[in-house]
Design an enzyme around this catalytic site. Sequence first.
Site, PDB file in Angstrom:
ATOM      1  N   TYR A 115      -1.307  -1.258  10.250  1.00 45.44           N
ATOM      2  CA  TYR A 115      -1.500  -1.351   8.794  1.00 45.44           C
ATOM      3  C   TYR A 115      -0.254  -0.871   8.029  1.00 45.44           C
ATOM      4  O   TYR A 115       0.292  -1.588   7.196  1.00 45.44           O
ATOM      5  CB  TYR A 115      -2.750  -0.573   8.369  1.00 45.44           C
ATOM      6  CG  TYR A 115      -3.122  -0.814   6.930  1.00 45.44           C
ATOM      7  CD1 TYR A 115      -3.772  -1.980   6.554  1.00 45.44           C
ATOM      8  CD2 TYR A 115      -2.796   0.105   5.937  1.00 45.44           C
ATOM      9  CE1 TYR A 115      -4.100  -2.226   5.226  1.00 45.44           C
ATOM     10  CE2 TYR A 115      -3.116  -0.133   4.611  1.00 45.44           C
ATOM     11  CZ  TYR A 115      -3.779  -1.300   4.260  1.00 45.44           C
ATOM     12  OH  TYR A 115      -4.090  -1.547   2.945  1.00 45.44           O
ATOM     13  N   SER A 140       0.855  -1.201   0.000  1.00 41.95           N
ATOM     14  CA  SER A 140       0.000   0.000   0.000  1.00 41.95           C
ATOM     15  C   SER A 140       0.882   1.240   0.000  1.00 41.95           C
ATOM     16  O   SER A 140       2.026   1.207   0.472  1.00 41.95           O
ATOM     17  CB  SER A 140      -0.871   0.008   1.258  1.00 41.95           C
ATOM     18  OG  SER A 140      -1.540   1.236   1.373  1.00 41.95           O
TER      19      SER A 140
HETATM   20  N1  LIG Z   1      -8.838  -0.611  -1.551  1.00 42.23           N
HETATM   21  C1  LIG Z   1      -7.865   0.191  -1.193  1.00 42.23           C
HETATM   22  O1  LIG Z   1      -8.047   1.422  -1.105  1.00 42.23           O
HETATM   23  C2  LIG Z   1      -6.498  -0.376  -0.918  1.00 42.23           C
HETATM   24  C3  LIG Z   1      -5.400   0.529  -0.881  1.00 42.23           C
HETATM   25  C4  LIG Z   1      -4.126   0.010  -0.650  1.00 42.23           C
HETATM   26  C5  LIG Z   1      -3.939  -1.333  -0.456  1.00 42.23           C
HETATM   27  N2  LIG Z   1      -5.008  -2.186  -0.491  1.00 42.23           N
HETATM   28  C6  LIG Z   1      -4.755  -3.615  -0.267  1.00 42.23           C
HETATM   29  O2  LIG Z   1      -5.328  -4.349  -1.325  1.00 42.23           O
HETATM   30  C7  LIG Z   1      -5.565  -5.684  -0.909  1.00 42.23           C
HETATM   31  C8  LIG Z   1      -6.924  -6.134  -1.398  1.00 42.23           C
HETATM   32  O3  LIG Z   1      -7.928  -5.376  -0.758  1.00 42.23           O
HETATM   33  P1  LIG Z   1      -9.217  -4.855  -1.521  1.00 42.23           P
HETATM   34  O4  LIG Z   1      -9.098  -3.388  -1.615  1.00 42.23           O
HETATM   35  O5  LIG Z   1      -9.444  -5.627  -2.768  1.00 42.23           O
HETATM   36  O6  LIG Z   1     -10.329  -5.188  -0.405  1.00 42.23           O
HETATM   37  P2  LIG Z   1     -11.659  -6.086  -0.448  1.00 42.23           P
HETATM   38  O7  LIG Z   1     -12.470  -5.744  -1.644  1.00 42.23           O
HETATM   39  O8  LIG Z   1     -12.275  -5.912   0.887  1.00 42.23           O
HETATM   40  O9  LIG Z   1     -11.095  -7.582  -0.597  1.00 42.23           O
HETATM   41  C9  LIG Z   1     -10.354  -8.179   0.426  1.00 42.23           C
HETATM   42  C10 LIG Z   1     -10.157  -9.643   0.155  1.00 42.23           C
HETATM   43  O10 LIG Z   1      -9.380 -10.214   1.235  1.00 42.23           O
HETATM   44  C11 LIG Z   1     -10.017 -11.398   1.673  1.00 42.23           C
HETATM   45  N3  LIG Z   1      -9.759 -11.669   3.074  1.00 42.23           N
HETATM   46  C12 LIG Z   1      -9.966 -10.833   4.135  1.00 42.23           C
HETATM   47  N4  LIG Z   1      -9.706 -11.462   5.288  1.00 42.23           N
HETATM   48  C13 LIG Z   1      -9.325 -12.723   4.968  1.00 42.23           C
HETATM   49  C14 LIG Z   1      -8.958 -13.871   5.727  1.00 42.23           C
HETATM   50  N5  LIG Z   1      -8.941 -13.859   7.077  1.00 42.23           N
HETATM   51  N6  LIG Z   1      -8.630 -15.014   5.071  1.00 42.23           N
HETATM   52  C15 LIG Z   1      -8.680 -15.053   3.729  1.00 42.23           C
HETATM   53  N7  LIG Z   1      -9.017 -14.010   2.942  1.00 42.23           N
HETATM   54  C16 LIG Z   1      -9.355 -12.867   3.564  1.00 42.23           C
HETATM   55  C17 LIG Z   1     -11.518 -11.160   1.407  1.00 42.23           C
HETATM   56  O11 LIG Z   1     -12.199 -12.402   1.222  1.00 42.23           O
HETATM   57  P3  LIG Z   1     -13.190 -13.119   2.266  1.00 42.23           P
HETATM   58  O12 LIG Z   1     -13.854 -12.037   3.071  1.00 42.23           O
HETATM   59  O13 LIG Z   1     -14.116 -13.887   1.385  1.00 42.23           O
HETATM   60  O14 LIG Z   1     -12.301 -14.006   3.086  1.00 42.23           O
HETATM   61  C18 LIG Z   1     -11.470 -10.416   0.085  1.00 42.23           C
HETATM   62  O15 LIG Z   1     -11.407 -11.316  -0.995  1.00 42.23           O
HETATM   63  C19 LIG Z   1      -5.392  -5.679   0.618  1.00 42.23           C
HETATM   64  O16 LIG Z   1      -4.157  -6.270   0.952  1.00 42.23           O
HETATM   65  C20 LIG Z   1      -5.393  -4.185   0.976  1.00 42.23           C
HETATM   66  O17 LIG Z   1      -4.652  -3.947   2.141  1.00 42.23           O
HETATM   67  C21 LIG Z   1      -6.280  -1.741  -0.720  1.00 42.23           C
END
Ligand SMILES: NC(=O)c1ccc[n+]([C@@H]2O[C@H](COP(=O)([O-])OP(=O)(O)OC[C@H]3O[C@@H](n4cnc5c(N)ncnc54)[C@H](OP(=O)(O)O)[C@@H]3O)[C@@H](O)[C@H]2O)c1
Length: 269
Positions: free
Chosen positions: A155, A141
């Site tokens: 985080y 991130s």
């Molecule tokens: N969106 C942003 O603004 C942003 C910015 C910077 C970095 N990121 C990073 O991007 C990555 C993806 O996030 P996203 O934005 O796509 O969020 P998201 O739409 O909420 O997706 C998160 C994913 O992680 C899975 N997950 C969460 N807890 C888990 C667990 N205990 N075991 C297995 N899987 C788990 C969820 O699946 P289930 O709930 O089905 O398990 C879901 O598929 C993350 O690492 C986040 O830190 C996001």
Amino acid sequence: MPGNRLALITGASAGLGAEFARQYAAKGWDVALTARRLDRLDTLAREIEEKYKVATITISQDLALAKSVDTILRELKEAGRHVDALVNNAGYGLPGTFLNTSWKDQAAFIRVLYTAPIELVHKVLPGMAERNFGRIINVASLAGYAPGSQGHTLYASVKAGMIKFSESVHAEAQAGGHDIHCTALCPGFTWTEFHDVNGTREMTNESPDWMWMKAGPVVEAGIDAVTKGQPVVVPGAVNKGLATLTKVMPEPLGRLIMQKQSKRFRKTE
Ligand SMILES: NC(=O)c1ccc[n+]([C@@H]2O[C@H](COP(=O)([O-])OP(=O)(O)OC[C@H]3O[C@@H](n4cnc5c(N)ncnc54)[C@H](OP(=O)(O)O)[C@@H]3O)[C@@H](O)[C@H]2O)c1
């Protein structure tokens, strides 16, 4: 004729993970999708098989569990598959201060966002080295660049750790003469379910549109960077600008700005 390469994607039930699955499949890769919500994985798998004519595997696992990585890799082995690309993407934010969150929640957070991804890399690397091919994307991130802030305490730490870890894995692979690339992808605000899950949607909705990116170009930047062998990538011009700013700005000023701004997009109680 050898079969398609396989990309293992964690957190594939939503957001960036689902987009990684679609983009790898569009390039002709088979995809192994893992997350906790199997119904979502199965729906995505059906969509991908129909649209891209590649094979899919779905594995429901909670990465907070100590055996999850072994279970995922065992299921792939039983299916006769090995990992050619690993996308460590699963993640979430833990709202509130360190003082006000339980150790159980913090420990699960460290496991899902740090220990499990690192364990996955450790366990797929030997096979990648043996076959002399591997592509690893660790979704970090922009927060990994910025000073630590109040709220969501660990985080930024784990994301900063993932950036350094990715650089080191990449450097070791290159020094060893292997065709293995490892990239830390560092998105800024991205439209996914992330901010709904951590309960900051209302707060982040106040951030201007120009700060946000769609999942498509973020994932494209990650795949492009790992293909080229770039150890770190920050997607988008705005995020690139912010990342540069954090490097050139005097540290006390950076901390002051973060201290003020973090209250606008992080839960700090
Ligand atoms: N969106 C942003 O603004 C942003 C910015 C910077 C970095 N990121 C990073 O991007 C990555 C993806 O996030 P996203 O934005 O796509 O969020 P998201 O739409 O909420 O997706 C998160 C994913 O992680 C899975 N997950 C969460 N807890 C888990 C667990 N205990 N075991 C297995 N899987 C788990 C969820 O699946 P289930 O709930 O089905 O398990 C879901 O598929 C993350 O690492 C986040 O830190 C996001």
